[in-house]
Design an enzyme around this catalytic site. Structure first.
Site, mmCIF file in Angstrom:
data_model
loop_
_atom_site.group_PDB
_atom_site.id
_atom_site.type_symbol
_atom_site.label_atom_id
_atom_site.label_comp_id
_atom_site.label_asym_id
_atom_site.label_seq_id
_atom_site.Cartn_x
_atom_site.Cartn_y
_atom_site.Cartn_z
ATOM 1 N N GLY A 40 31.317 -18.420 -59.225
ATOM 2 C CA GLY A 40 30.181 -18.742 -58.226
ATOM 3 C C GLY A 40 29.974 -17.293 -57.537
ATOM 4 N N GLY A 72 27.816 -17.094 -54.962
ATOM 5 C CA GLY A 72 27.092 -17.646 -53.634
ATOM 6 C C GLY A 72 27.535 -16.439 -52.560
ATOM 7 N N PHE A 73 27.592 -16.937 -51.314
ATOM 8 C CA PHE A 73 27.953 -15.930 -50.076
ATOM 9 C C PHE A 73 29.419 -15.822 -50.252
ATOM 10 C CE2 PHE A 73 24.020 -17.742 -48.240
ATOM 11 C CZ PHE A 73 23.355 -16.394 -47.810
ATOM 12 N N GLY A 74 30.115 -16.726 -50.621
ATOM 13 C CA GLY A 74 31.608 -16.431 -50.861
ATOM 14 C C GLY A 74 32.035 -15.640 -51.776
ATOM 15 N N VAL A 107 30.606 -23.219 -65.867
ATOM 16 C CA VAL A 107 32.030 -23.361 -66.007
ATOM 17 C C VAL A 107 32.302 -24.821 -66.335
ATOM 18 C CG1 VAL A 107 34.417 -23.391 -64.811
ATOM 19 C CG2 VAL A 107 33.017 -21.133 -64.741
ATOM 20 N N GLU A 154 14.454 -27.456 -39.696
ATOM 21 C CA GLU A 154 13.460 -26.311 -39.744
ATOM 22 C C GLU A 154 12.488 -26.857 -40.849
ATOM 23 O OE1 GLU A 154 16.625 -23.482 -41.001
ATOM 24 O OE2 GLU A 154 16.671 -22.836 -39.093
ATOM 25 N N ASP A 165 31.990 -23.934 -48.966
ATOM 26 C CA ASP A 165 31.850 -25.172 -49.180
ATOM 27 C C ASP A 165 32.659 -25.959 -50.163
ATOM 28 O OD1 ASP A 165 30.019 -24.433 -47.506
ATOM 29 O OD2 ASP A 165 28.207 -25.151 -48.482
ATOM 30 N N ALA A 193 27.250 -20.090 -44.307
ATOM 31 C CA ALA A 193 27.400 -18.822 -44.967
ATOM 32 C C ALA A 193 28.475 -17.970 -44.355
ATOM 33 C CB ALA A 193 25.941 -18.101 -44.855
#
Lengths: 444, 444
Positions: free
Chosen positions: B25, B27-29, B93, B184, B313, B328
């Site tokens: 992954g 993403g941010f992590g 994966v 938003e 997450d 995030a």
């Protein structure tokens, strides 16, 4: 003609109903026809199956990840939102009844007094439609993003490929047809591989990618002056593009292209050769040329129907014995002409001037800093011609906002060599599986 | 632990093979874990099914035609292209073998010494998956462009609709769940309808569009201070958004939403409520919470596996009795922490510090010029908070180029109210047919 004139003439006195002009297609031709009718005493309905006008000359930059789709598109509604006599309809036209004066949509019909058909063209495989799945063309945003996906995935797959032959084939890109699109696309792919992606991979060297531009004629860019075309070819060589002229394609298959009996393995083949007109010619029962373009008279009318105009790539007509080229300026001029004839008719004037196409010359780019300009008497090439191309194209763009952005992005790309839109969306396995392959279990 | 330590310790002396860290992954992590391992004596492989890192907090701006997908995405390869110890693999994966230390891809396996699982989350319909086709969520670029298409098509269909009830329903937009995304998105749709599209149609008045934000809890933005949430709600009212709190959704169907036994007809329903973790918890046979998040210990390790980290997450853990939020900053801090523990281990240090999440507070915008900022002690709202939000988010973006563009586009959109990316791509009839309707033959 008389009957029609009386008809539309009578509608002027009839305040409850103004003549209804239906325009099919919001490309360069249709959109400019609509804008030219802004102040005419008519109601205009412009029908397109997309909600956006597409700036096709820059489509190859979307396919090569320089620009985003929205950068070269503008909502048709917004372009015309101030034009109160004009309605925009998002729908697919399925046919035209020229006797009852109806345009058929999938679920209803739209009556017209005047009809302007500007439905453009798609690619033609010259009777080899079985090549289509292996050699996609470039006419729509969807074509461009699919092509972008295929090109970027070729590098991703090569990175993971262990078989060197298979890897070499994945890094081979063949473009069929050396008109402006083929030349510009070949240059853009060469720069993507040799500059933008150069340092992003670990197992492959994108600089080793082969880009091959194939042309059946003895020279590239047949619409251009021969000297300029030669310069463009030299420019392509410097970018590392192999140019093969006088090379007719005998077959396109899942493994690549066959030329002179020899198979060239390529993971990506792109069709930049022939175009064929949309189905409009059939709808109208018009006489068509080999490319499916409807033959029109010197007023751009369907012969015998002075209230039906066929413009741009959808129609074919000659001027001074030469065919009018299927390029944006010709479509725009045709649209403006048809609008002026209609305006004259409905206001009681009779316009008998036939359509005259005024060539503004030909432009093409070769990579990110070299261009050629063939303006008839004036011909030049190099960096200046490239700047000329950028300015001419970017300021063509409808909507200042996009213009500004595209100019900024082109400039940015020029300085950094980078590509903003390196985006692979949707299921990539679908595209991957479109390429034949065996992959064995391999350690990372 | 000891065995592992000896194992990874031993690899240090083995020059031919450095410990292999696999990150699933980007993403941010995952991305921040990879960057934090830049100078560690390890080989890093980061695997993602997309070629791009996605800046999810701005995804709603793609769904509402403010930004283009490429504006909030950056190619993972390019972000990491200078990081020589890191390989990027584009692959899906399919499973993890924690005993044999293998990550399974569809066609091969990747062995690891250390594993960081950062596969994020998708939406959860709380056991009502039959709602999914009628109330799509927003997690990927494909989700966003599909939603953009659906929202823009609702106006197009309303323009062509003759039945006033059907027209009203097409101009009704319901968002389920009043977290930051719901708030938003509701503001952005309200502005799209009431400003950007205001003058583009002839048969409908987009200003008449209804935007309804539904929340089961008694208040919106539960993660925020109550006073600020109240201010946000007032802001939504000013934008013309109907906010319905304490309103549990009983059913979502092809015609809209059922609340308190009453059906609200709506052509577009958007799911902004629950999230559920990715399948990683299952792959690892981990204990999972109700949202499917894998329970981890205070070192973010899968209990019993000190070489397996689960962050962002995908995992769930508490700090001082409170759950660490699925946002995030928490994912980024988790990634950086996991990387530091691994670096310490492979260099022989033993890091015994458990993970501490440091909250940077919460931000949300309400439309184009109003925001709320809850920074713990400091709380403020209004234009300043909105500027703060823009700066905080835009400068978060990876890649200066995108930052600059997004800032420019936000500014431009602010000045002109216009939307760049009003693009309906792919076959719109597919989406249209997702809405039940009869249409009679009607004159234009």
């Amino acid at each position: 003609m008389d009957a029609l004139y009386t008809h539309s003439g009578s509608t002027i006195t009839d305040a409850t109903r103004r003549p209804h002009v239906v325009i099919v297609g919001a490309g360069f031709g249709g959109l400019n026809a609509a804008k030219a009718l802004k102040n005419a005493p008519v109601d205009v309905t412009i029908i397109d199956r997309n909600n956006h006008h597409l700036f096709q000359p820059l489509l190859y930059q979307v396919a090569t990840a320089v620009l985003s789709p929205a950068d070269i598109s503008a909502p048709i509604r917004h372009i015309l939102h101030k034009q109160k006599n004009t309605k925009v309809v998002l729908a697919e036209v399925t046919g035209i009844d020229r006797e009852r004066q109806l345009v058929w949509l999938d679920d209803r019909s739209v009556p017209y007094d005047y009809l302007i058909v500007a439905t453009g063209a798609s690619h033609s495989y010259f009777g080899n439609d079985q090549w289509a799945p292996f050699a996609p063309g470039l006419k729509s945003i969807t074509d461009a993003t699919a092509l972008r996906r295929k090109i970027l995935l070729a590098f991703e797959e090569a990175e993971q490929e262990t078989d060197p032959d298979r890897q070499r084939s994945l890094l081979t890109f063949i473009l069929i047809g050396a008109g402006p699109t083929g030349v510009e696309m070949a240059g853009a792919i060469a720069e993507l591989a040799h500059a933008a992606l150069a340092s992003d991979f670990r197992n492959i060297d994108p600089k080793a990618a082969r880009i091959i531009l194939v042309e059946a004629l003895p020279r590239i860019l047949p619409a251009f002056d021969e000297k300029l075309a030669k310069k463009a070819q030299d420019g392509l060589h410097q970018l590392g593009v192999e140019v093969r002229t006088s090379s007719a394609v005998q077959d396109v298959n899942a493994y690549g292209v066959v030329i002179a009996g020899q198979q060239i393995e390529a993971g990506t083949v792109i069709w930049t050769a022939g175009v064929s007109a949309s189905a409009a010619g059939k709808w109208l029962g018009a006489e068509q040329d080999r490319a499916g373009r409807a033959r029109v008279d010197q007023y751009l009318n369907l012969p015998g129907y002075s209230n039906i105009f066929i413009i741009g790539d959808t129609s074919s007509t000659t001027q001074d014995g030469k065919p009018i080229p299927g390029i944006a300026p010709a479509a725009m001029q045709g649209g403006i002409y048809a609008a002026s004839v209609i305006s004259d008719r409905v206001t009681g004037k009779l316009n008998s001037q036939p359509f005259r196409y005024h060539s503004r010359g030909n432009l093409a780019t070769v990579g990110r800093s070299y261009g050629i300009a063939d303006l008839g008497k004036v011909k030049f090439s190099g960096f200046l011609a490239w700047i000329f191309w950028i300015v001419a194209h970017v300021f063509f763009l409808i909507g200042f906002r996009n213009r500004f952005l595209v100019l900024f992005q082109s400039a940015w790309g020029y300085v950094t060599f980078q590509r903003n839109a390196r985006l692979i969306t949707h299921d990539y396995s679908a595209v991957a599986s479109a390429r034949p392959r065996e992959r064995e279990l391999q350690p990372s």
